[in-house]
Write an enzyme that holds these catalytic residues in place. Structure first.
Site, PDB file in Angstrom:
ATOM      1  N   ARG A 236       0.851  -0.941   0.177  1.00 50.24           N
ATOM      2  CA  ARG A 236       0.102  -0.043  -0.271  1.00 50.24           C
ATOM      3  C   ARG A 236       0.616   0.965   0.126  1.00 50.24           C
ATOM      4  O   ARG A 236       1.542   1.628   0.831  1.00 50.24           O
ATOM      5  CB  ARG A 236      -1.195   0.351   0.916  1.00 50.24           C
ATOM      6  CG  ARG A 236      -1.621   1.410   1.288  1.00 50.24           C
ATOM      7  CD  ARG A 236      -2.806   1.151   2.725  1.00 50.24           C
ATOM      8  NE  ARG A 236      -2.033   0.763   3.865  1.00 50.24           N
ATOM      9  CZ  ARG A 236      -1.562   1.076   4.263  1.00 50.24           C
ATOM     10  NH1 ARG A 236      -1.240   2.738   4.437  1.00 50.24           N
ATOM     11  NH2 ARG A 236      -1.223   0.610   5.854  1.00 50.24           N
ATOM     12  N   HIS A 240      -3.599   4.003   5.158  1.00 54.66           N
ATOM     13  CA  HIS A 240      -4.086   3.193   5.530  1.00 54.66           C
ATOM     14  C   HIS A 240      -5.851   3.692   4.687  1.00 54.66           C
ATOM     15  O   HIS A 240      -6.533   3.830   4.073  1.00 54.66           O
ATOM     16  CB  HIS A 240      -4.765   3.159   6.785  1.00 54.66           C
ATOM     17  CG  HIS A 240      -5.829   2.087   7.615  1.00 54.66           C
ATOM     18  ND1 HIS A 240      -6.046   0.828   6.819  1.00 54.66           N
ATOM     19  CD2 HIS A 240      -6.396   2.964   7.946  1.00 54.66           C
ATOM     20  CE1 HIS A 240      -7.198   1.094   6.807  1.00 54.66           C
ATOM     21  NE2 HIS A 240      -8.151   1.356   7.960  1.00 54.66           N
ATOM     22  N   TYR A 249       4.204   5.507  10.920  1.00 53.63           N
ATOM     23  CA  TYR A 249       4.821   4.020  11.163  1.00 53.63           C
ATOM     24  C   TYR A 249       5.823   3.572  10.230  1.00 53.63           C
ATOM     25  O   TYR A 249       6.308   1.932   9.994  1.00 53.63           O
ATOM     26  CB  TYR A 249       3.535   3.320  11.691  1.00 53.63           C
ATOM     27  CG  TYR A 249       2.236   3.465  10.759  1.00 53.63           C
ATOM     28  CD1 TYR A 249       2.451   2.533   9.506  1.00 53.63           C
ATOM     29  CD2 TYR A 249       1.406   4.383  10.803  1.00 53.63           C
ATOM     30  CE1 TYR A 249       1.467   2.705   8.580  1.00 53.63           C
ATOM     31  CE2 TYR A 249       0.667   4.433  10.000  1.00 53.63           C
ATOM     32  CZ  TYR A 249       0.305   3.248   8.842  1.00 53.63           C
ATOM     33  OH  TYR A 249      -0.487   3.403   7.437  1.00 53.63           O
TER      34      TYR A 249
END
Length: 337
Positions: A236, A240, A249
């Site tokens: 990805r 998100h 992160y």
């Protein structure tokens, strides 16, 4: 794992179709992300970098097959022929589903993780009992494979030998949780073995490989070979959702590594080397995608006209008395009675 299985390479025509749909899908995804930033969508979960998986899943199915998507699978929806504004209805917040699932043979997009996997198994089994050759394909994220519903669906599919394919888009993160913190197995496809489900890995950024493996899995399930679990290794590239900041992160170097494995660039290079994609073809695909995005942008520019009474639609085929009473009470309040 599927033992010593050979996969037929997709034709040049199939790959050209995949290329055009991937280019269009990416531009659509970019436009949807921009609309979310403008407040025209409540949120948008981007599938940037996963176009080979999204398009491959749609192209592997017949019109009579069923697709069970998640909230991140809008590109798969439009690749299946669903109107883009209808595909974005859920994310706009207008309704739980903007398209007719029965007409498009596509279940409503699933937001709770993995609950739709059991629905796909049930539908596939029911269709077989009816005597059809329908196959169901459930799109699943890596995080969903940690949910109990996923394992229940695989177990049921294995027992029933249902004609269903579980397609895991392993994009390395369940929101901010990396795969290494989700699962100790050497791969997510291994989860199928314990349930008697055929399992396979595939490079999720290789459109030809994705289409070859999924087409084989779908047709094998259709022929009575039982369920499949296919794990696609992808990434990805975006957040998100439009409300997320992935820099908190994951390292920038990791994302850059995967950008060099861009599925559209890889397919375009392969098709150019074969001499089946001309510069004019590429320009035409880009122009089509720009026109598509402009149409989506224009159609979502205005505020939606919503009927509050529509809240009660599509809840029950025959509304029970208490729901009928609630609807009447709301109507009376809206009318000022």
């Amino acid at each position: 794992m599927a033992e010593n299985r050979k996969y037929a390479e997709p034709s040049s025509e199939e790959l050209l179709t995949a290329y055009r749909k991937m280019v269009l899908g990416r531009r659509f995804d970019e436009q949807a992300t921009a609309l979310a930033r403008q407040g025209r969508l409540a949120v948008h979960p981007s599938s940037l970098g996963q176009e080979a998986c999204q398009v491959g899943a749609a192209l592997a199915l017949r019109d009579t097959d069923w697709l069970f998507p998640t909230y991140r699978d809008c590109v798969a929806l439009i690749s299946r022929g669903i109107d883009p504004v209808e595909a974005l209805t859920l994310l706009r917040g207008d309704a739980h589903c903007g398209y007719d699932p029965l007409h498009h043979r596509t279940a409503p997009q699933c937001t709770p993780l993995a609950t739709h996997a059991a629905h796909a198994t049930g539908l596939a089994h029911a269709e077989r009992l009816k005597g059809t050759d329908t196959v169901a394909l459930a799109l699943v994220g890596d995080g969903a494979t940690s949910e109990g519903d996923f394992h229940e669906a695989l177990n049921l599919a294995g027992v029933l030998r249902a004609p269903v394919v579980f397609f895991v888009q392993n994009n390395r993160y369940a929101i901010s949780v990396p795969l290494s913190d989700q699962c100790a197995a050497p791969g997510l496809a291994y989860k199928g073995i314990g349930y008697g489900v055929r399992a396979e890995h595939v490079d999720g950024n290789d459109a030809a490989a994705v289409l070859a493996v999924l087409s084989t899995a779908v047709e094998d399930a259709r022929a009575g070979g039982g369920p499949w679990l296919v794990e696609a290794h992808t990434y990805r590239l975006g957040p998100h959702t439009s409300a997320d900041d992935p820099s908190r992160y994951r390292p920038a170097e990791e994302a850059e590594h995967w950008r060099r494995r861009d599925p559209i660039t890889r397919l375009e290079s392969a098709l150019r080397e074969r001499g089946v994609l001309t510069p004019e073809d590429a320009d035409a695909a880009t122009a089509e995608a720009e026109a598509y995005a402009a149409d989506v942008r224009a159609r979502l520019a205005g505020d939606p006209e919503l009927d509050p009474l529509a809240l009660f639609d599509h809840v029950f085929a025959s509304p029970p008395p208490h729901l009928t009473e609630q609807r009447a009470a709301l109507r009376a309040e809206l009318e000022g009675n």
